[in-house]
Scaffold this motif. Structure first.
Motif, mmCIF file in Angstrom:
data_model
loop_
_atom_site.group_PDB
_atom_site.id
_atom_site.type_symbol
_atom_site.label_atom_id
_atom_site.label_comp_id
_atom_site.label_asym_id
_atom_site.label_seq_id
_atom_site.Cartn_x
_atom_site.Cartn_y
_atom_site.Cartn_z
ATOM 1 N N ASP A 609 0.365 -1.271 0.289
ATOM 2 C CA ASP A 609 0.398 -0.191 0.005
ATOM 3 C C ASP A 609 0.877 1.254 -0.284
ATOM 4 O O ASP A 609 0.453 1.854 0.130
ATOM 5 N N ARG A 610 2.023 1.138 0.083
ATOM 6 C CA ARG A 610 2.804 2.020 -0.227
ATOM 7 C C ARG A 610 3.620 3.046 -1.660
ATOM 8 O O ARG A 610 3.682 2.207 -2.760
ATOM 9 N N ASP A 630 -10.193 18.167 -4.624
ATOM 10 C CA ASP A 630 -10.190 17.510 -3.029
ATOM 11 C C ASP A 630 -8.893 17.028 -2.220
ATOM 12 O O ASP A 630 -8.118 16.384 -2.730
ATOM 13 N N LEU A 631 -8.802 17.500 -1.538
ATOM 14 C CA LEU A 631 -7.327 17.789 -0.826
ATOM 15 C C LEU A 631 -7.786 16.384 -0.162
ATOM 16 O O LEU A 631 -8.510 16.681 1.217
ATOM 17 N N ILE A 632 -6.788 15.825 -0.097
ATOM 18 C CA ILE A 632 -7.340 14.366 1.325
ATOM 19 C C ILE A 632 -5.556 14.241 2.101
ATOM 20 O O ILE A 632 -5.935 13.319 2.883
ATOM 21 N N GLU A 633 -5.071 14.726 1.609
ATOM 22 C CA GLU A 633 -4.222 14.213 2.859
ATOM 23 C C GLU A 633 -2.733 15.331 3.071
ATOM 24 O O GLU A 633 -1.899 15.760 1.582
ATOM 25 N N SER A 648 -0.848 6.169 0.921
ATOM 26 C CA SER A 648 -2.008 5.720 0.424
ATOM 27 C C SER A 648 -3.614 5.630 1.056
ATOM 28 O O SER A 648 -4.119 5.207 0.958
ATOM 29 N N LEU A 649 -3.387 6.065 2.097
ATOM 30 C CA LEU A 649 -4.510 6.724 2.963
ATOM 31 C C LEU A 649 -4.433 7.947 3.659
ATOM 32 O O LEU A 649 -4.537 8.609 3.071
ATOM 33 N N GLN A 654 -8.507 6.644 5.437
ATOM 34 C CA GLN A 654 -9.602 6.359 4.600
ATOM 35 C C GLN A 654 -8.295 5.885 3.533
ATOM 36 O O GLN A 654 -7.872 6.300 2.941
ATOM 37 N N ILE A 655 -8.508 4.422 2.960
ATOM 38 C CA ILE A 655 -8.137 4.199 1.487
ATOM 39 C C ILE A 655 -8.316 4.822 0.366
ATOM 40 O O ILE A 655 -9.705 4.890 0.234
ATOM 41 N N VAL A 656 -7.684 5.386 -0.195
ATOM 42 C CA VAL A 656 -8.113 6.131 -1.589
ATOM 43 C C VAL A 656 -8.472 5.054 -2.384
ATOM 44 O O VAL A 656 -8.018 3.632 -2.896
#
Length: 680
Positions: A609-610, A630-633, A648-649, A654-656
């Motif tokens: 997941d990296r 949308d800013l997610i991280e 990738s969270l 939340q998982i993308v």
């Protein structure tokens, strides 16, 4: 022809010893005690039988590891618990046995019809800390110290609670306790309660009857020198199962005034050794001694009777040493001849001379006729138990000896013949063998000191001073010009808290650590930059919380510290690639990121997941947006390297999902750029 001979020998050994090497049974379940310097796995079967953890013959010597941060420090090959009674009308076979004996170990037992587990749980004061290196879980405790229940007011740091019914109607409750305080962390305390409940099977069926002549027998097959096996200078493989183990017993006669009722063992002379082998020296390459430990068990309490709960100084009544491969070590609860043989061994009393006294200065592997060497036996009883009656026996088992640095110093001086040598009492000698021997046998005094600590602990109701807890989060992060270590502040609310100590080892975790940072209550910090790390080397760390020394009854004024095993890292940190000079060097790997290839991109488990951002400037802010903006991280890259990893969270954990993403990079100076990447 050779294979036929081997099969015949294996068959012969099986018939004559009860051993089932070919099957190599593995415990149905084990639980670790590993918060102190002594580590061991306990088996659900009721005793830690031979190869119980892995079933691997090469790991026959497996357990009671001390000092356990180093490879090959195991000191036991097998243990056993036998329970005998007399004139027993067996409800299964329909026969009445003069002697009925059930057994867990030293090789096998039956958890369906003999010793039947009811409950097997690990309790702890607090869960092990979260230890992270470069975003990955980096502690053995994550797998080996998983609590079934957290009990904040638990007296020991860890306790395994184990309950078993037996086919003779005695229910066993055993509690195995471990302490992490540095003067009490090299032994376990075992509390056994044997109660006549009458429950004889897994269905809970009961037969109420008085049990007569009950004997509780503990067997110990100690084996030392495991490190020599691991590192390749062992003179003979039979050392690994205790062929040359020396077994001593003290305290058999209460009138003699010995402060301990105990049995203990050490590494004895082996006839194959080309050198004087006190302590199992590395005669090939030099370095530390491979078998300088002393291991043993001391009696803390044994009931006089079912109605008199005072300690009986005459217990154990039997301390017979037994051939480790003798047929008495076999197990069959319906074989009257074998059960008679076992019961007679369990009640044989004290031999005129102990095993160690019999061997004297000779080669331990040449004594007697048993191919497996000799084991300790402790028989408690006989007791009569009416329905509802119980017997309580409390033991402490542990390991001690010269410390690791002294082991290296003595072993190296002996190897290089660096005369003159200094003996433990300060006097000089030119005899390198006498020098080595005298240092090794100081371990006997150290073991007896451990016995005293355990007795004092028990007599005081386990009310020993406790150190501050470890930080509940310990994180190590590799950087381009430094390795950054941070930790939580939960220990700072402890009443006598007085700071932290940070230690580091280079290239491998099973070596000596050096103190690299310390702070006191007046200047407490929760981070440290290791700027002395060198590129191309691996680094391992642990941190200890410490108090002000005011509660230390062993050495007043010396701080009590949390155990290193709570936070010691098992994955290396290292200097990463240097930072890039231009933003144009930034790239995202893998791109595209494919969920079905997750385990082959950065590895399984913690690596999956990296995504990696390479070619970064020393410091920058990374903002990750969806295609619609949308800013997610947001990730702050501050370690001075050219690398950063993302699991990738989103910021809300939340998982993308699949789609096109945009990574925006901005330096503190205002320079910026962006990269697109795809997740499938």
């Amino acid at each position: 022809m050779k294979s036929k001979i081997f099969i015949f020998l294996l068959f012969f050994i099986t018939l004559n010893t009860g051993s089932i090497f070919a099957q190599r049974p593995v415990s149905q379940e084990v639980k670790w005690l590993r918060v102190g310097s002594l580590h061991y796995t306990f088996a659900i079967e009721g005793a830690e039988f031979e190869m119980h953890r892995t079933g691997m013959l090469k790991e026959q010597n497996d357990g009671l590891s001390w000092p356990s941060q180093f490879v090959g420090q195991d000191n036991v090959a097998a243990k056993s618990l036998w329970i005998g009674t007399t004139d027993f009308a067996d409800p299964v076979s329909g026969e009445t046995y003069k002697y009925k004996v059930i057994a867990a170990g030293p090789r096998v037992t039956n958890i369906k019809t003999e010793l039947m587990p009811v409950e097997f749980k690990l309790y702890g004061k607090f869960p092990s800390p979260l230890v992270i290196v470069d975003g990955d879980i980096a502690t053995d405790m994550a797998l080996n110290d998983v609590l079934d229940e957290e009990i904040p007011d638990l007296v020991p740091d860890r306790m395994i609670y184990h309950k078993l019914h037996t086919s003779i109607g005695i229910t066993i409750t055993r509690k195995m306790m471990a302490f992490s305080q540095q003067y009490n962390d090299n032994y376990f305390i075992y509390e056994y309660t044997f109660k006549n409940t009458g429950i004889i099977n897994t269905k809970g069926e009961k037969i109420e009857r008085k049990l007569t002549g009950c004997v509780f027998h503990f067997g110990y097959r100690y084996a030392l020198g495991g490190e020599a096996y691991e590192e390749g200078w062992l003179v003979n493989s039979n050392i690994g199962w205790g062929k040359n183990t020396m077994n001593q017993v003290i305290g058999q006669d209460p009138a003699a005034g010995d402060p301990f009722r105990a049995e203990y063992s050490w590494y004895g002379h082996h006839s194959s050794s080309p050198v004087d082998d006190w302590g199992c020296p590395n005669y090939v390459h030099g370095g530390n001694l491979g078998g300088s430990q002393y291991v043993g068990c001391v009696v803390l309490h044994a009931d006089v009777s079912a109605t008199d709960k005072n300690d009986d100084p005459n217990q154990p009544t039997t301390t017979l040493f037994l051939g480790s491969d003798d047929k008495v070590q076999g197990n069959n609860q319906y074989d009257p001849l074998l059960m008679t043989l076992k019961y007679e061994a369990m009640t044989a009393g004290h031999p005129e001379k102990t095993h160690a006294d019999e061997v004297g200065d000779g080669d331990a592997d040449q004594y007697g006729t048993d191919p497996g060497g000799y084991s300790h036996g402790q028989g408690f009883g006989p007791y009569d138990l009416a329905p509802g009656d119980s017997i309580r026996i409390v033991l402490a088992e542990g390991v001690s000896g010269i410390d690791r640095l002294t082991s290296y110093k003595v072993g190296e001086n002996w190897f290089r013949d660096n005369a003159p040598f200094t003996l433990p009492d300060g006097t000089p000698t030119d005899d390198r063998n006498e020098y080595k021997k005298q240092w090794v046998i100081t371990g006997e005094d150290s073991l007896k000191k451990m016995f005293q600590h355990a007795l004092d602990n028990y007599d005081n109701g386990y009310n020993i001073p406790v150190p501050p807890p470890p930080p509940q989060l310990f994180e190590v992060k590799s950087g381009g010009d430094r390795i950054t270590i941070t930790w939580a502040n939960n220990a700072e609310s402890f009443p006598q808290f007085n700071g932290y100590r940070l230690y580091r080892a280079i290239d491998r975790p099973d070596t000596t650590f050096e103190l690299i940072f310390e702070c006191d209550a007046g200047n407490v910090v929760n981070s440290y930059d290791d700027t002395k790390a060198l590129r191309g080397r691996d680094y391992y760390y642990y941190i200890q919380s410490k108090d002000d020394g005011s509660t230390n009854t062993e050495k007043p004024g010396v701080p009590l510290t949390s155990s290193l095993f709570y936070t010691i890292t098992n994955k290396p940190a290292y200097l990463r690639r240097p930072a890039a000079e231009k933003l144009s060097e930034i790239r995202i790997v893998p791109n595209p990121y494919h969920i079905r290839a997750r385990d082959i991109q950065f590895g399984e488990l913690d690596g999956s997941d990296r995504l990696a951002f390479y070619g970064l400037p020393p410091e920058c802010t990374i903002k990750i947006y969806t295609e619609r903006g949308d800013l997610i991280e947001t990730i702050e890259h501050t370690d001075g390297s050219g690398d950063e990893l993302w699991h990738s969270l989103t910021s809300s954990r939340q998982i993308v999902v699949s789609g096109l993403y945009i990574a925006y990079f901005e330096t503190p100076e205002g320079e910026s750029t962006f990269r697109k990447f795809v997740i499938i």
